[in-house]
Structures are given as structure tokens and as C-alpha cells.
Design a protein around this motif. Structure first.
Motif, short mmCIF file in Angstrom:
data_model
loop_
_atom_site.label_atom_id
_atom_site.label_comp_id
_atom_site.label_asym_id
_atom_site.label_seq_id
_atom_site.Cartn_x
_atom_site.Cartn_y
_atom_site.Cartn_z
N UNK A 13 50.66 5.36 -20.02
CA UNK A 13 50.50 5.76 -18.62
C UNK A 13 50.20 4.55 -17.74
N UNK A 14 49.38 3.64 -18.25
CA UNK A 14 49.08 2.41 -17.53
C UNK A 14 50.33 1.56 -17.37
N UNK A 15 51.09 1.47 -18.44
CA UNK A 15 52.34 0.70 -18.41
C UNK A 15 53.32 1.31 -17.40
N UNK A 16 53.43 2.63 -17.39
CA UNK A 16 54.32 3.30 -16.44
C UNK A 16 53.87 3.05 -15.00
N UNK A 17 52.56 3.07 -14.76
CA UNK A 17 52.04 2.82 -13.42
C UNK A 17 52.42 1.41 -12.95
N UNK A 18 52.36 0.45 -13.83
CA UNK A 18 52.73 -0.93 -13.48
C UNK A 18 54.24 -1.02 -13.23
N UNK A 19 55.03 -0.32 -14.05
CA UNK A 19 56.48 -0.31 -13.82
C UNK A 19 56.81 0.37 -12.49
N UNK A 20 56.05 1.39 -12.12
CA UNK A 20 56.28 2.04 -10.82
C UNK A 20 55.98 1.07 -9.68
N UNK A 22 56.28 -2.15 -9.90
CA UNK A 22 57.40 -3.09 -9.96
C UNK A 22 58.65 -2.49 -9.31
N UNK A 23 58.85 -1.20 -9.52
CA UNK A 23 59.97 -0.50 -8.90
C UNK A 23 59.84 -0.51 -7.38
N UNK A 24 58.63 -0.27 -6.87
CA UNK A 24 58.41 -0.31 -5.43
C UNK A 24 58.74 -1.69 -4.86
N UNK A 25 58.33 -2.73 -5.56
CA UNK A 25 58.64 -4.09 -5.11
C UNK A 25 60.14 -4.33 -5.13
N UNK A 26 60.81 -3.84 -6.14
CA UNK A 26 62.27 -4.01 -6.23
C UNK A 26 62.98 -3.30 -5.09
N UNK A 27 62.48 -2.11 -4.73
CA UNK A 27 63.09 -1.38 -3.61
C UNK A 27 62.82 -2.10 -2.29
N UNK A 28 61.64 -2.67 -2.14
CA UNK A 28 61.30 -3.46 -0.96
C UNK A 28 62.23 -4.68 -0.88
N UNK A 44 57.73 -11.79 -2.76
CA UNK A 44 57.90 -10.59 -3.60
C UNK A 44 58.19 -10.99 -5.04
N UNK A 45 58.98 -12.03 -5.22
CA UNK A 45 59.27 -12.49 -6.58
C UNK A 45 58.00 -12.96 -7.27
N UNK A 49 56.41 -11.33 -10.65
CA UNK A 49 56.08 -12.12 -11.82
C UNK A 49 54.66 -11.82 -12.30
N UNK A 50 53.74 -11.66 -11.34
CA UNK A 50 52.36 -11.31 -11.71
C UNK A 50 52.33 -9.95 -12.41
N UNK A 51 53.09 -8.99 -11.90
CA UNK A 51 53.15 -7.67 -12.53
C UNK A 51 53.79 -7.74 -13.91
N UNK A 52 54.81 -8.54 -14.06
CA UNK A 52 55.46 -8.70 -15.36
C UNK A 52 54.47 -9.27 -16.37
N UNK A 53 53.63 -10.20 -15.94
CA UNK A 53 52.60 -10.74 -16.84
C UNK A 53 51.62 -9.66 -17.27
N UNK A 54 51.22 -8.79 -16.33
CA UNK A 54 50.31 -7.69 -16.66
C UNK A 54 51.00 -6.73 -17.64
N UNK A 55 52.27 -6.42 -17.37
CA UNK A 55 53.02 -5.51 -18.24
C UNK A 55 53.14 -6.10 -19.64
N UNK A 56 53.31 -7.40 -19.74
CA UNK A 56 53.40 -8.04 -21.06
C UNK A 56 52.11 -7.86 -21.85
N UNK A 57 50.98 -7.98 -21.18
CA UNK A 57 49.70 -7.78 -21.89
C UNK A 57 49.53 -6.31 -22.28
N UNK A 58 49.98 -5.39 -21.43
CA UNK A 58 49.91 -3.96 -21.77
C UNK A 58 50.83 -3.68 -22.96
#
Length: 170
Positions: A13-20, A22-28, A44-45, A49-58
Motif C-alpha cells: 500500500x505504501x509502495x502504491x501510494x508512492x507510485x500514485x 509519481x503518476x501525478x508528477x508524470x501527468x503534471x 519535476x524530474x 528521482x527522489x520518489x524513485x529513491x523512496x520506492x527503491x527502499x520500499x
């Protein structure tokens, strides 16, 4: 075992929240690409990248949780996909349902991300093509028009046309 599954569900659920996020940033990013706002795009990039780092740890936590579950079930971790876990937990309806739901949410979010990212990638390719076209136009305007490289005395000099060697009477 239930606590291991609950832990995995929380991680997913935490991982999905971070992907969501990331999705918002991609749409922006789509609107920013269309506008051609390079500075905001860079910001935005950096956020992505900061979100991708968090997702990697998750993701590392998810792998550790899967490893723990695989030990309890006496299975290989790579064989414990979410659909397999849902099936194995079919007798435990609550955990099975939660796991299936979070899996579906995750799949949906990732599917949307793929679509948005593919769209953004196409927009960037189109922008690059337009820039290359404009650069080619700018370069061609700097160059003078192409001529046949005639010299100033080309009309006065009979040697260019081979004058004197043509005989009309023949």
C-alpha cells in the motif's frame, strides 16, 4: 503468518501510494512538456528521482517481507508472486482479499504510469524533432543561396562553351 502478510500488504500500500505520487508528477510533466518549460521540467524530474529513491527502499522492504513469507511457506521467494500468494491464502479470506485488492490497485497505477510515460516520451520525441527542424532551417538561412558557381567572366569567355569548335555546316 498473518502478521507477515499484513506487513506485506502495508508495504504494498505504501509502495502504491508512492507510485500514485509519481503518476501525478508524470501527468503534471505532460503539460510542462507541451509548454516547453525546461526549468519546471527539471524541477519535476528531480522530484521524480527522489520518489524513485523512496520506492527503491520500499521495494527492498517488499523483497525482505517476501523472503520471510517464503521461509514460513518453505517456497522460493521468486515463486511467490502476488497472485500465487492470493491463491495460497484462499482459506484466509480477509488476508487474501486485502492482498488481491492491493495487487489490483498497484497494477492499475503502474498501467496508468506506463500510458502517461509513453505519451510524455512521444511528446519529447516530437519536441526534439521540431527543434532539429528549426535548427536545420536556421543553419540553412545562415548559408547563402546555392548557385552554379559561375564566375563573373563566364559569359565573356568562349572557352566555357567550346566556341569555335562547333561547325553548323557539318
Amino acid at each position: 503468518m498473518a502478521s507477515l502478510i499484513d506487513n506485506l500488504i502495508n508495504i504494498l500500500e505504501d509502495e502504491n501510494a508512492k507510485y500514485e505520487q509519481l503518476l501525478e508528477l508524470s501527468m503534471k510533466k505532460t503539460g510542462i512538456i507541451v509548454k516547453g518549460d525546461v526549468d519546471t521540467l527539471n524541477d519535476i524530474i528531480a522530484e521524480e528521482q527522489a520518489l524513485v529513491d523512496v520506492i527503491s527502499s520500499i521495494e527492498k522492504k517488499r523483497m525482505a517481507a517476501t523472503e520471510d513469507i517464503s521461509i514460513v511457506l518453505n517456497r522460493k521467494p521468486e515463486d511467490l508472486t502476488l497472485p500465487v500468494l492470493v491463491e495460497l491464502l484462499s482459506k484466509q479470506a480477509e488476508e487474501s482479499t486485502k492482498l488481491r485488492r492491493v495487487h489490483e490497485k498497484l497494477k492499475s497505477t503502474l498501467s496508468q504510469m506506463v500510458k502517461v510515460n509513453d505519451h510524455n516520451q512521444q511528446l519529447l520525441r516530437d519536441s526534439i524533432d521540431i527543434l532539429e527542424f528549426e535548427m536545420n532551417i536556421a543553419q540553412s538561412l545562415k548559408q547563402g543561396p546555392a548557385t552554379a558557381n559561375y564566375s563573373g567572366n563566364s559569359y565573356a569567355d568562349d572557352s566555357y562553351m567550346g566556341a569555335g569548335s562547333f561547325d553548323a555546316k557539318q
